[in-house]
Motif scaffolding. Structure first.
Motif, short mmCIF file in Angstrom:
data_model
loop_
_atom_site.label_atom_id
_atom_site.label_comp_id
_atom_site.label_asym_id
_atom_site.label_seq_id
_atom_site.Cartn_x
_atom_site.Cartn_y
_atom_site.Cartn_z
N VAL B 6 -0.26 -2.56 5.66
CA VAL B 6 1.17 -2.47 5.33
C VAL B 6 1.54 -1.03 4.96
CG1 VAL B 6 2.97 -3.20 3.71
CG2 VAL B 6 1.32 -4.86 4.57
N ILE B 7 0.71 -0.41 4.16
CA ILE B 7 0.99 0.97 3.73
C ILE B 7 0.96 1.91 4.94
CG2 ILE B 7 0.13 2.92 2.35
CD1 ILE B 7 -0.95 0.76 0.37
N LEU B 17 6.72 2.51 -0.06
CA LEU B 17 6.96 1.21 -0.69
C LEU B 17 6.47 1.20 -2.13
CD1 LEU B 17 5.73 -1.11 2.23
CD2 LEU B 17 8.03 -0.23 1.82
N THR B 18 7.19 0.44 -2.96
CA THR B 18 6.71 0.23 -4.32
C THR B 18 5.60 -0.82 -4.27
OG1 THR B 18 8.24 -1.59 -4.68
CG2 THR B 18 9.03 0.61 -5.24
N GLU B 19 4.88 -0.95 -5.36
CA GLU B 19 3.81 -1.95 -5.42
C GLU B 19 4.34 -3.34 -5.09
OE1 GLU B 19 0.52 -1.93 -5.61
OE2 GLU B 19 0.73 0.25 -5.42
N GLU B 20 5.52 -3.66 -5.65
CA GLU B 20 6.10 -4.99 -5.41
C GLU B 20 6.43 -5.16 -3.94
OE1 GLU B 20 7.89 -3.03 -8.06
OE2 GLU B 20 6.07 -3.65 -9.09
N ILE B 22 5.05 -3.65 -1.38
CA ILE B 22 3.82 -3.78 -0.60
C ILE B 22 3.36 -5.23 -0.59
CG2 ILE B 22 1.37 -3.16 -0.46
CD1 ILE B 22 2.16 -0.43 -1.73
N GLU B 23 3.37 -5.84 -1.75
CA GLU B 23 2.91 -7.22 -1.86
C GLU B 23 3.87 -8.17 -1.14
OE1 GLU B 23 0.22 -8.49 -2.33
OE2 GLU B 23 0.82 -10.60 -2.45
N LEU B 24 5.18 -7.92 -1.33
CA LEU B 24 6.19 -8.75 -0.69
C LEU B 24 6.03 -8.72 0.83
CD1 LEU B 24 9.01 -10.30 -0.80
CD2 LEU B 24 10.05 -8.03 -0.58
N TYR B 25 5.96 -7.52 1.40
CA TYR B 25 5.89 -7.41 2.86
C TYR B 25 4.53 -7.86 3.39
CZ TYR B 25 10.34 -4.93 2.48
OH TYR B 25 11.64 -4.62 2.23
N ARG B 26 3.51 -7.65 2.62
CA ARG B 26 2.19 -8.10 3.06
C ARG B 26 2.20 -9.60 3.25
NH1 ARG B 26 -1.78 -10.75 1.96
NH2 ARG B 26 -0.99 -11.41 -0.08
#
Lengths: 443, 90, 434
Positions: B6-7, B17-20, B22-26
């Motif tokens: 994703v990154i 991307l913010t940490e949130e 990254i997790e959301l899109y992942r």
């Protein structure tokens, strides 16, 4: 050593590739721009038919196979001079594939030729930001990619010079500075290759490649390993430097360009009459004039116009005379000679006089050299007989000298008289210059 | 679909991307790509590879022409002496 | 004389416009609006995106230009999902349009503002844009007629791209006759958009629709009941209705999302804080960092999602599996449609599998769940086929829409079908009191 080149040539269209902005004119920045070449939202590209036609002419010249259908692709990369942050180019179906270019006896394989748009130009400022001019954005380019068949930097330069001459001949490209050639050079001395990007001009290509040969050889001799990388050529320092490792991976993520549709290029190409390629011409010279392959290529590679002149001379006189003259005095004086219709006709009429027995071969050669070089000493020797005739005419009309001082047209009387008397033995240019010279001497 | 991919993809698309995020899109991409797997068995052909209807041989004649004056186009553009001002390239 | 004095109040309540004219009245033959991804001189064009704040186009979109020269007055730009990325018009930087039947529900998307304007304003013609269902979906949710013509029928000059191989300009209106009145106005070849050239022209005399192939699908009970009633009504209009199955349709949604996001991600590349729109970043930054900061700051959540998805599906190593495969799958789907059109004039399905969801339901949906809402509206869009959504019933007081899809270039059949349907079907307009 293996060298392969990617040669970018701007195509001589009047309007840009995907919009109607003029390709030439106002040099002020951002004067030849529109929503399309600025990538403004809502704008759509439309293909300039002439750009496609010129691309097909080059594909034919390079003996490439031309696919039935072609389309364009988007090559996505981010850079401030690239108005849409993608370049419209050709990925899957270039206008030409798998051709060959004969550099003398040596075939250089052509991988492909494709069309694409040029980006704008960037100026760096002292405060660190950049200034962008989009006048160049959307100028049509042909990119010619060779196989790694070139074996030295000098050969690369020779190849480029020869290729460019043929390109100019095929698509009537004017040699000027604005439409200069740009090259990406791939070179490997050992196993791994490096790419030197965006080198401008023939001299720099040779320099950049020579620098790379030395650099790579040194590394290999010292037992090192060549790293596969992209390098830049620094024109001032004449060295190549490693392009900083990309923070952003170069994954162009090509997709098909849906704004333009497809083009039936095989059909279009079959309707294009290309001028005879230099290679085809060489074969014809061997067959029609009984020349050796070497002699034919010698003449053609010197200048395509020299080859054309040879044909005119052969038609006006005969093959043997033309071969003798062209491979001799004409070839040896070609460099620096700017052929015009008039000067070439003068040479032909001079050779005719030799054929008719009016002048000797020595005199003929000398007079041809005079026409081609304008060298005063040669011309003087050539003009001795003519000088006598003109001198006599001036003796008979002494008033001309004074009249000439008032009005140069007075010389016309003498010119006319001499022409009449010599009946085409001398070219009008010769007579004019002799008359003027002798009048001036007597003033 | 992992974090690193994703990154990497976001980076190539010039998105930070913010940490949130990254997790959301992942999570979202994992679910979406999983669903896309149905395409593996789908029938396919190479008839039209650019548009859904034929768009062929549309060419423009090589006539220079400027409909909108360049100055009008530059009105809202951040410029310096007619140059478009851009970020650092070195 | 068109009275525009109520426009600000209407917009205050429904938020269907992202920009309205400042005139109070206009001397023109008719009023129309344009979706905010269509350029119009005198208006901003922001396509629902904050990154386009400040973009004032210097040229009219071809469709706007043609509507204006036909005597139309442009009253405003309608709100939409950012760049068209959405099915509920909740992804806009400029407010969320409210459904005129229930303000707690969505107008659909991405042409949500257009459908809302068509539903609320009498005699209003709304220019919309559809890539994957962005006209049919909101038309269905707002109880109006919505027509997306064959790909290439209407010039896209001036349309801010989403998925260029599927984008189509179309029309939404409360009156079916407007579709037949204005589609001929905006149709036709335009050299500025090559995809609009070398096609068969729109038939002047609209042919009657005689037969439809009904493709059954999983829907809510309310939608199912409305469609069954419509089926009977169509039969009573002497249209042959026969149920068929189309095996390839289940591949349409994934193929569409691959192509649309792949193409969309390349279109979004140009938005980087240069040349137009937002240009207020720190230019002393390195260009990669500058672009990244501007894009990260001003692009919305769904846009980022599709850019990441689209960039992934065309990356080397994945391109063949996703992008190239989806191109091929599209052909297979078009072929199956063509087989159906050998026997039938059109395909009939519900437009959406359910009535317009409430905003709280939407915020609970995962990305994939909201993509799946387009399952019925995507196939004709992916295939470039003309389609029309028509109100055909009500469920829980909300409109239900049905969709007819015809073969390429047979747009005229759909126009006549919509007019005939309107003669039979009594629509219940939303209660609008100001």
């Amino acid at each position: 050593m293996k060298i392969g080149l990617e040669v970018h040539v701007q195509l001589p269209t009047r309007s840009k590739m995907f919009c109607s902005c003029p390709t030439e004119g106002d040099a002020e920045p951002n004067t030849r721009i529109c929503p399309v070449c600025m990538g403004f939202p809502g704008s759509k590209p439309s293909l300039n038919g002439e750009a496609l036609k010129l691309g097909l002419k080059l594909a034919k010249m390079l003996e490439c196979s031309i696919p039935d259908t072609t389309w364009f692709s988007r090559k996505i990369y981010f850079y401030p001079d690239l108005a849409k942050n993608f370049q419209i180019t050709q990925q899957e179906t270039p206008v030409g594939l798998g051709g060959v270019y004969m550099l003398g006896d040596k075939p250089i394989r052509i991988t492909r030729i494709h069309l694409e748009e040029d980006p704008g130009k960037i100026k760096r400022t002292s405060d660190g930001s950049s200034l962008i001019d989009y006048n160049r954005s959307g100028i049509p380019l042909a990119e010619i990619v060779t196989e790694p068949d070139i074996s030295s930097p000098a050969e690369a330069r020779k190849f480029l010079a020869s290729l460019l001459a043929d390109i100019r001949h095929t698509i009537d490209l004017e040699p000027d500075s604005e439409r200069s050639v740009r090259c990406d050079c791939n070179i490997s001395v050992g196993k791994e290759r490096c790419e030197v990007k965006n080198v401008t001009g023939l001299k720099n290509v040779e320099r950049a490649l020579t620098f790379e040969v030395v650099r790579q050889t040194k590394i290999l001799r010292a037992g090192g390993k060549i790293e596969r990388e992209t390098r830049h050529f620094d024109e001032e320092r004449k060295v190549t430097t490693s392009a900083r490792k990309k923070e952003f991976e170069a994954d162009y993520g090509y997709i098909n360009e849906p704004d333009l549709g497809t083009y039936h290029i095989a059909r279009m190409a079959s309707e294009i009459e290309n001028k005879e390629t230099p290679m085809e011409m060489a074969v014809r010279f061997e067959n029609d004039y009984g020349m050796t392959a070497k002699a034919a290529r010698q003449i053609i590679s010197t200048d395509i116009r020299l080859a054309g002149f040879f044909e005119d001379l052969a038609a006006a006189t005969d093959t043997e005379t033309a071969k003798c003259l062209v491979s001799g005095v004409v070839s040896s004086n070609w460099k620096g000679f700017e052929p015009t219709k008039g000067s070439l006709d003068d040479i032909i009429s001079m050779v005719r006089r030799f054929k008719e027995g009016k002048i000797t071969d020595v005199e003929c050669n000398m007079r041809v050299r005079c026409i081609m070089t304008g060298d005063e000493d040669t011309c003087r020797i050539c003009s001795e007989d003519l000088d006598k005739i003109v001198g006599r005419a001036l003796d008979e009309n002494p008033s001309v000298i004074a009249d000439y001082a008032a009005n140069e047209k007075a010389a016309n009387r003498i010119i006319g008289a001499v022409m009449k008397e010599t009946g085409g033995t001398y070219s009008s240019a010769e007579i004019v210059s002799a008359v003027r010279r002798l009048i001036t001497e007597r003033l | 679909m992992d974090r690193e991919t994703v990154i990497r993809v976001a980076r190539s698309a010039h998105l930070e991307l913010t940490e949130e995020e990254i997790e959301l899109y992942r999570r979202d991409l994992e679910e979406i790509l999983d669903y896309f797997r149905v395409l593996d068995d789908a029938p396919s052909s190479d008839d039209l590879l650019v548009n859904p209807v034929e768009v062929t041989d549309v060419l423009r004649s090589d006539e220079p022409h400027m409909e909108i004056p360049a100055d009008t186009l530059l009105e809202d553009v951040n410029t310096y002496e007619r140059y478009v001002r851009g970020p650092r390239v070195q | 004389m068109i009275d525009l004095s109520k426009l600000p109040a209407i917009n205050e309540r429904y938020r269907m416009f992202s920009e309205i004219t400042s005139e109070a009245s206009a001397d023109a033959e008719f009023a129309f609006s344009a979706k905010d991804n269509l350029t119009a001189v005198g208006f901003r064009a922001r396509a629902g995106s904050a990154i386009l704040e400040g973009y004032e186009p210097v040229f009219d979109a071809a469709c706007v230009e043609k509507m204006r020269s036909a005597g139309g007055f442009l009253v405003g730009k309608t709100n939409m999902d950012e760049f068209g990325f959405g099915s509920f018009s909740v992804n806009s930087a400029y407010g969320v349009p409210r459904n005129p039947y229930d303000a707690e529900r969505s107008c659909g998307g991405s042409s949500g503002g257009a459908a809302c304007a068509a539903a609320v304003m009498d005699g209003h013609v709304a220019l919309g844009v559809s890539t994957g269902g962005s006209i049919a979906c909101p038309a269905s949710f707002c109880g109006v007629y919505g027509m997306a013509p064959t790909y290439g029928r209407v010039s896209k000059h001036g349309l801010i791209d989403y998925g260029n191989s599927m984008d189509k300009v179309g029309i939404l209106s409360g009156d079916a006759k407007d579709l037949g009145r204005y589609l001929p106005v905006i149709s036709g070849e335009d050299r500025r958009d090559p995809t609009s050239c070398n096609h068969p022209p729109l038939a002047k005399k609209f042919r009657k629709l005689k037969s439809v192939a009904l493709v059954r699908s999983e829907t809510s009970a309310g939608v199912d009941a409305a469609i069954r009633a419509a089926e009977e009504e169509l039969r009573s209009m002497s249209v042959d209705v026969e149920a068929v199955s189309m095996d390839t349709l289940r591949y349409a949604l994934p193929a569409y999302y691959v192509l649309a996001s792949a193409e969309g991600s390349t279109n979004i590349a140009r938005y980087c804080g240069l040349r137009y729109g937002r240009q207020d970043g720190d230019l002393s930054m390195k260009f990669d960092d500058y672009f990244t900061s501007m894009r990260s700051q001003y692009l919305g959540e769904e846009t980022k999602r599709r850019v990441i998805l689209g960039t992934f599906t065309r990356m080397s190593g994945f391109r063949d599996k996703y992008y190239a495969k989806a191109l091929g799958v599209r052909n297979a789907i078009i072929s199956e449609y063509k087989k159906i059109f050998e026997r039938f004039d059109a395909v009939l399905t519900p437009t959406m599998p359910f009535i317009s969801p409430r905003f709280d339901e939407i915020s609970g949906m995962s990305a994939l769940e909201s993509y799946r809402a387009d399952v019925l509206s995507v196939p004709p869009n992916l295939s470039g086929l003309p389609h029309v959504s028509m109100p055909c019933g009500y469920s829980e007081g909300m409109p239900v829409g049905m969709m007819l899809t015809a073969d390429h270039w047979n747009d005229d059949m759909l126009l006549s079908a919509a007019e005939d349907w309107q003669d039979r079907f009594t629509a219940i307009p939303p209660e609008v009191s100001l």
